[in-house]
Design a protein around this motif. Sequence first.
Motif, PDB file in Angstrom:
ATOM      1  N   THR A   1      77.210 130.854  56.496  1.00  0.00           N
ATOM      2  CA  THR A   1      76.534 129.557  56.319  1.00  0.00           C
ATOM      3  C   THR A   1      76.857 128.596  57.463  1.00  0.00           C
ATOM      4  N   TYR A   2      77.245 129.156  58.625  1.00  0.00           N
ATOM      5  CA  TYR A   2      77.426 128.385  59.867  1.00  0.00           C
ATOM      6  C   TYR A   2      78.475 127.282  59.729  1.00  0.00           C
ATOM      7  N   GLY A   3      79.537 127.584  58.987  1.00  0.00           N
ATOM      8  CA  GLY A   3      80.615 126.616  58.840  1.00  0.00           C
ATOM      9  C   GLY A   3      80.331 125.519  57.833  1.00  0.00           C
ATOM     10  N   VAL A   4      79.163 125.546  57.211  1.00  0.00           N
ATOM     11  CA  VAL A   4      78.778 124.524  56.238  1.00  0.00           C
ATOM     12  C   VAL A   4      79.095 125.049  54.838  1.00  0.00           C
ATOM     13  N   MET A   5      79.809 124.233  54.055  1.00  0.00           N
ATOM     14  CA  MET A   5      80.055 124.626  52.671  1.00  0.00           C
ATOM     15  C   MET A   5      78.775 124.423  51.861  1.00  0.00           C
ATOM     16  N   VAL A   6      78.309 125.505  51.275  1.00  0.00           N
ATOM     17  CA  VAL A   6      77.035 125.495  50.564  1.00  0.00           C
ATOM     18  C   VAL A   6      77.230 125.748  49.071  1.00  0.00           C
ATOM     19  N   TYR A   7      78.285 126.502  48.727  1.00  0.00           N
ATOM     20  CA  TYR A   7      78.477 126.926  47.348  1.00  0.00           C
ATOM     21  C   TYR A   7      79.846 126.483  46.817  1.00  0.00           C
ATOM     22  N   GLN A   8      79.964 126.480  45.485  1.00  0.00           N
ATOM     23  CA  GLN A   8      81.273 126.252  44.866  1.00  0.00           C
ATOM     24  C   GLN A   8      82.279 127.303  45.330  1.00  0.00           C
ATOM     25  N   GLU A   9      81.792 128.521  45.490  1.00  0.00           N
ATOM     26  CA  GLU A   9      82.693 129.591  45.930  1.00  0.00           C
ATOM     27  C   GLU A   9      83.276 129.310  47.305  1.00  0.00           C
ATOM     28  N   ASP A  10      82.582 128.530  48.131  1.00  0.00           N
ATOM     29  CA  ASP A  10      83.109 128.192  49.463  1.00  0.00           C
ATOM     30  C   ASP A  10      84.374 127.353  49.344  1.00  0.00           C
ATOM     31  N   VAL A  11      84.403 126.485  48.342  1.00  0.00           N
ATOM     32  CA  VAL A  11      85.611 125.685  48.100  1.00  0.00           C
ATOM     33  C   VAL A  11      86.774 126.615  47.777  1.00  0.00           C
ATOM     34  N   ILE A  12      86.513 127.609  46.906  1.00  0.00           N
ATOM     35  CA  ILE A  12      87.568 128.558  46.534  1.00  0.00           C
ATOM     36  C   ILE A  12      88.012 129.359  47.754  1.00  0.00           C
ATOM     37  N   LYS A  13      87.050 129.816  48.562  1.00  0.00           N
ATOM     38  CA  LYS A  13      87.380 130.580  49.767  1.00  0.00           C
ATOM     39  C   LYS A  13      88.340 129.817  50.668  1.00  0.00           C
ATOM     40  N   ILE A  14      88.008 128.574  50.939  1.00  0.00           N
ATOM     41  CA  ILE A  14      88.806 127.785  51.869  1.00  0.00           C
ATOM     42  C   ILE A  14      90.200 127.524  51.296  1.00  0.00           C
ATOM     43  N   CYS A  15      90.256 127.232  49.992  1.00  0.00           N
ATOM     44  CA  CYS A  15      91.563 127.013  49.364  1.00  0.00           C
ATOM     45  C   CYS A  15      92.436 128.262  49.452  1.00  0.00           C
TER      46      CYS A  15
ATOM     47  N   THR B   1      93.268 131.523  41.098  1.00  0.00           N
ATOM     48  CA  THR B   1      93.289 130.713  39.879  1.00  0.00           C
ATOM     49  C   THR B   1      93.469 129.242  40.203  1.00  0.00           C
ATOM     50  N   ASP B   2      94.477 128.926  41.033  1.00  0.00           N
ATOM     51  CA  ASP B   2      94.712 127.528  41.406  1.00  0.00           C
ATOM     52  C   ASP B   2      93.544 126.965  42.208  1.00  0.00           C
ATOM     53  N   ALA B   3      92.935 127.804  43.031  1.00  0.00           N
ATOM     54  CA  ALA B   3      91.790 127.349  43.835  1.00  0.00           C
ATOM     55  C   ALA B   3      90.642 126.928  42.927  1.00  0.00           C
ATOM     56  N   ASP B   4      90.390 127.692  41.866  1.00  0.00           N
ATOM     57  CA  ASP B   4      89.298 127.332  40.970  1.00  0.00           C
ATOM     58  C   ASP B   4      89.638 126.092  40.153  1.00  0.00           C
ATOM     59  N   ILE B   5      90.892 125.962  39.751  1.00  0.00           N
ATOM     60  CA  ILE B   5      91.292 124.745  39.025  1.00  0.00           C
ATOM     61  C   ILE B   5      91.104 123.524  39.913  1.00  0.00           C
ATOM     62  N   LEU B   6      91.466 123.658  41.182  1.00  0.00           N
ATOM     63  CA  LEU B   6      91.300 122.547  42.124  1.00  0.00           C
ATOM     64  C   LEU B   6      89.816 122.215  42.292  1.00  0.00           C
ATOM     65  N   ARG B   7      88.984 123.240  42.394  1.00  0.00           N
ATOM     66  CA  ARG B   7      87.543 123.005  42.524  1.00  0.00           C
ATOM     67  C   ARG B   7      87.008 122.251  41.311  1.00  0.00           C
ATOM     68  N   ARG B   8      87.416 122.693  40.131  1.00  0.00           N
ATOM     69  CA  ARG B   8      86.956 122.027  38.911  1.00  0.00           C
ATOM     70  C   ARG B   8      87.473 120.597  38.846  1.00  0.00           C
ATOM     71  N   GLY B   9      88.701 120.405  39.314  1.00  0.00           N
ATOM     72  CA  GLY B   9      89.272 119.063  39.318  1.00  0.00           C
ATOM     73  C   GLY B   9      88.476 118.111  40.189  1.00  0.00           C
ATOM     74  N   MET B  10      88.003 118.609  41.326  1.00  0.00           N
ATOM     75  CA  MET B  10      87.215 117.763  42.222  1.00  0.00           C
ATOM     76  C   MET B  10      85.850 117.445  41.634  1.00  0.00           C
ATOM     77  N   SER B  11      85.448 118.207  40.620  1.00  0.00           N
ATOM     78  CA  SER B  11      84.197 117.919  39.925  1.00  0.00           C
ATOM     79  C   SER B  11      84.449 117.027  38.718  1.00  0.00           C
ATOM     80  N   GLY B  12      85.696 116.554  38.563  1.00  0.00           N
ATOM     81  CA  GLY B  12      86.029 115.693  37.438  1.00  0.00           C
ATOM     82  C   GLY B  12      86.328 116.455  36.163  1.00  0.00           C
ATOM     83  N   LYS B  13      86.610 117.776  36.280  1.00  0.00           N
ATOM     84  CA  LYS B  13      86.797 118.593  35.079  1.00  0.00           C
ATOM     85  C   LYS B  13      88.235 119.091  34.959  1.00  0.00           C
ATOM     86  N   TYR B  14      89.187 118.263  35.370  1.00  0.00           N
ATOM     87  CA  TYR B  14      90.570 118.738  35.298  1.00  0.00           C
ATOM     88  C   TYR B  14      91.192 118.456  33.940  1.00  0.00           C
TER      89      TYR B  14
END
Length: 980
Positions: free
Chosen positions: A599-613, A622-635
Amino acid sequence: MYLNVHSQYSLRYGTMPIPKLVEEAAARGITQMVLTDINNSTGIMEFMRECDEKAVKPIGGIEFRRDKHLLYIGIAQNREGMKELNDFLTEHNLEKKPLPVIAPAFKYAFTIYAYGHQAELKKNEYLGIRFDQLNQLFNKDLLALKDKLVALQPVFVLDKIEYRLHEYLRGIDLNALLTLVKPEDKCTPTDMFLPPGQLEAKFSRYAFILDNTRKLMNSCIMDYPKGRINLNRRTFTGNKKNDKELLEKLAMSGMEYRYGKSNKEALKKVKHELKVIYELDFCAYFLITWDIIRYSSSQGYYHVGRGSGANSIVAYCLKITDVDPIELNLYFERFLNAQRTSPPDFDIDYSWDEREDVQDYIFKRYGSQHTALLGTMSTFKDRSIIREIGKVMGLPKSEIDGFTDQTRAAVNRNNATFKKITAIYERMANMPNQRSIHAGGVLISEDPITYYTALDLPPKGMATVQWDMYEAEKIGFDKYDILSQRGIGHIKMAVKLVEENQQRKIDIHQVKLFMKDPVVNAQLRTGNTIGCFYIESPAMRQLIRKLNCDNYLVLVAASSIIRPGVASSGMMGAYIKYHHAPETVNYLHPVMEDQLKETYGVMVYQEDVIKICIHFAGMDGTDADILRRGMSGKYRSKKEFDRLVERFFEEAKKLGRPDDVVAEVWRQVSSFAGYSFSKAHSASFAVESYQSLFLKTYYPKEFMVAVLNNYGGFYNRALYVHELQKSGANVHLPCVNHSDSIVNIMGSDVYLGFVGVHGLTDTFITSIPEERQENGLYLSLEDLVKRTGLGLEQAIILIRVGALRFTGKNKKELLWEVHLLMGAKVRVTNDNELFKLEAKNYSLPVLVNTDLENAYHELEILGFSLSISMFDLLETDYRGELSANDLINHIGQMVRMVGLYVCEKTVHTKTGKNMWFGTFLDAEGNFFDTVHFPNSTPAYPFRGAGCYLMFGKVVQEFGFASIEVLKFAKLPILANPVME
C-alpha cells in the motif's frame, strides 16, 4: 423497603437510568431494593452489576400491567424465580395472549397485589399497601391480613423536576395533550425515593408491615455468577473432547481442499489457530457457524462470510469465508486473541429472501428455549423529540416545523417556548424509547435464555431478547450475525437466469479464476460496474478509474480507502498518488517498506496498525490488537491502554529505532487507527464484487434482470433499465400476455414485471400471470376481465401502461371499451363457457394516441419513460457542447453540458457549508460527474429528476474528468397533452 423500583426501561414512564438509580439509592443508605420495570426485564442484569459495585443488594422482578393498568408485581426469590417471571411474560408475549388478572402460583417468586385486591391470597402472595392508604386500616380487623401486608413505595422519578419529565413521557406515550393525561395514566408525585428514615416513619404505627417487607426481601438472593462468564452453547457435539476432534478433522480436510496436501505455511497457521481456539473455548462457536453454513449450502443458498472472522484460516478451511488469509497476510489476532475484551463474531450474509429460512433452521436446530434474536433499543433523538414535545404541549404544526427548521436557529434561540422545549429535550435525549430488533444477531445459549431476559415477539415473528448487543456482550453472550443484502440476491438469481436462458451452468465460487480474467479486469478498470455490489456508487466508480484498478489487491485497498475517515485524512489521495508513482514513496523506515509496500507506505487497514506494532515496535499480536482497539475508543481501561502506548515506545527503543522516527510512526498509527477498516472486511467485499463483475461482464442481460428483480442497489429503477438496454436487451413495457410479476428474460427480449406498476394491487400482480400460465394467453380485454376479475381502476392502469397492446387497439380505444364493458358488469369466470358470446362492437371515432402521451403515462405509472428518452421530452433540442466521453479532451475549459439527473451527494465543508457532488447521464447515455461548491451554488441546487443545463469548468484528477459547475438550471419538458 423498596419493592417496586423502576428505571428508564419502563419505557415512557420511568425517568432514571440504572446507574443513576443505584447511585441515588446508595446515597440514601438503601441496602437492598427490587427492580420491577413494567412488562420487561431489560435492565435486570445491568442492575445486578451496578448494585454489586455500590454494595446494594439487587433483587429482580417485573411489574405486570395490562392495558396500562397494574395487575401485580412479581419478585424473584432467586435465579429460578427470575426465570419463572421471564417465562410467564415470554409465554404471553410469544402467544400474543393478554396477561391474566390473577397471577399463577409461582414456586420461586413472590406476587404482590395492590391493596384492595379481593381474591384469596396463595402462599407466596402479598398485598402491597402505600403509605397514603394506611388510613384504610383504621378500626379494621387485621388478623387475617397481618402476615400478608407489605410496604409499597413505588419509585419512578427522582424529584419534582423529573416528575414533570414523566408527565411529558406519558403524554408522548398516550399521544395526548399534557392537560388530557389522566391521573391513573401517570405515577403520583410522591413515587420516588423518600429521605432516609421517612418511609419507616410513615409506617411506624404498623411495624409488622415493615417486618413483613424486610422478611420478604431478606429471603431473596439473586444467585447469578458474578462477572462475565461464557453463557453461549458450550459444545456442538455434546462433549468438548469430541468438539475438538471434529473441528480439527474439518479444518485439516478443508485445508487440503483450499491449499493442497503439502502447504507447510497453511498447516502451521491452522495448527496455531486451532490451539488458540481450543484454549479460548471457541470450538463450539466455530462448529455451530460451520453447521449453519452446511445447512444453507445444502439448500442451495449462497453466502458471504465477512468481518474479522475472515482473518481466520480455520474459517477459510471450513468454507465459512472465501477470503484467503495467507494471500492477504491477515492477522488471526485481529479476530481472536486471549486478551480480546469483546467477543468476536462472524458476519454471514445471505440473500434477502433466504435469511429467514436460515434463522428458522437455527431456532429449530438449537431449540426455542436456547435461541433468540438480539434486540436493540431505539432512543429519543434530535428533531423527533422536539416534535413529540411540541405535540403534547398542543403547539400548532407550523410552530413545531419552525422549531425544527435549522435555518431558524437564531430566531428560535430567543423564543421562550423553544427554550422550554430545549430544557425538556436535554433531559429526554437518548432516553430509551422503544425496543426493536437487531439487524441480524442471533444468540444460542447453554441454559434456557429466560434465565437472563423475557422474550418479545416483534413483527419478524421470532423470539427476541429484551436487551441489545452491548448488554449481551457484558452478560456473556457471543452473537452469530445472520445478515442479508441485495448483492447476494443479484448473484444467485443471475446464475439461475443464465442457466435458464442460455443453458450454461456457472460455478460462481471460482472467484480466483475471475480475478485473473483479463476481460473482467478490463471491465473493472473502466468503472463499468453499475449493479455490482459495493463498487457501483459514483464515488467508488471514480476511485476505480483514478486508480486504473484492474486487480483484486487494488480493489481490496479501494474498498477500504473509500471510507470517509480514510478519505478525509488525506490517505486516499496519498495512496492514489503513490499508486501511479511508487518510485516517489519515501518510507519512514525499512520496516515500513517491508510491511506496507503493498500500500506504498500508507496505512489502509486495521491490520496495518497491528503489523506496525508487531514488526516496528516489537509487540506481540495480542497486545497489538488491544492497542488498535484502544485507539478506536474500545479499550477495557484507560490505564491498560496507556501502559501499551508506553510499551510501544519502550519496545521500539529496544530494537534501536530512532526516537524521531518512532514519534512519527506513532503519530501516523494513532491518527489512523480510530477510523481504520478491517482488511478482511474489504477482502470479503472485493470477493463478492468480482462475482458480480464476472456476471456483468459475460452475462450482462441476465445480471441486470437479476438486479431489477432484487430491487436494485444504489440507484433508482430507471437507471438499471437504462443499463439493461445498453447491454443489448430489447426491453418491453409490461404485457399481460408476456410479463410475470417480476422482470423476465427470453433470449434478448426482456419484459418488465407487474411489480413495478404503480397502483396495481398485489392480488393482480400475481394472479394475471398465474391465470395465463394455467389457461393460456388472454384473447381480448373482455377475456382478461372475465378470467381475472379486474375492476375498472386496475384495468385502466394496465391500459395506460400499455399492457394490453397485444389487442392491436390503441389506449384510447381500450379506455372506451373498458368503460362500456364495466358498465355491463362483466361476470368473472374461470370456467369454460358452453357458448362463447361475441363482444358487441361499437363504431368509435378515430382516436389518436401520441408518443408524448405514452411517455407521460409511463412516467406516472412506472416512474420513468421507456418509449421516449427524457432528452426527447425536453422543449429544447440543445444537448450540450460535448459528450461525457469527450470531457477528458477539454481539461481547464469552460463548457456547457446537458445531463439527466441520476443522483447527488451532500457533504459539509470545514466551514460548515454545504457542497454537492452530482452524477448525470449525457444524451448518449454515458455518465459524467459534477462538483457544486458553496460559493457558486444556490442553497439547494437540485430540483428533482429531469435534465439540467450546466455551465462550468472541466477539471481532472488522476485522469478522471468532471465539471466544477458555476451555473445550473433544470430544463423544462414538453407539456402533458392530456392536461391541456
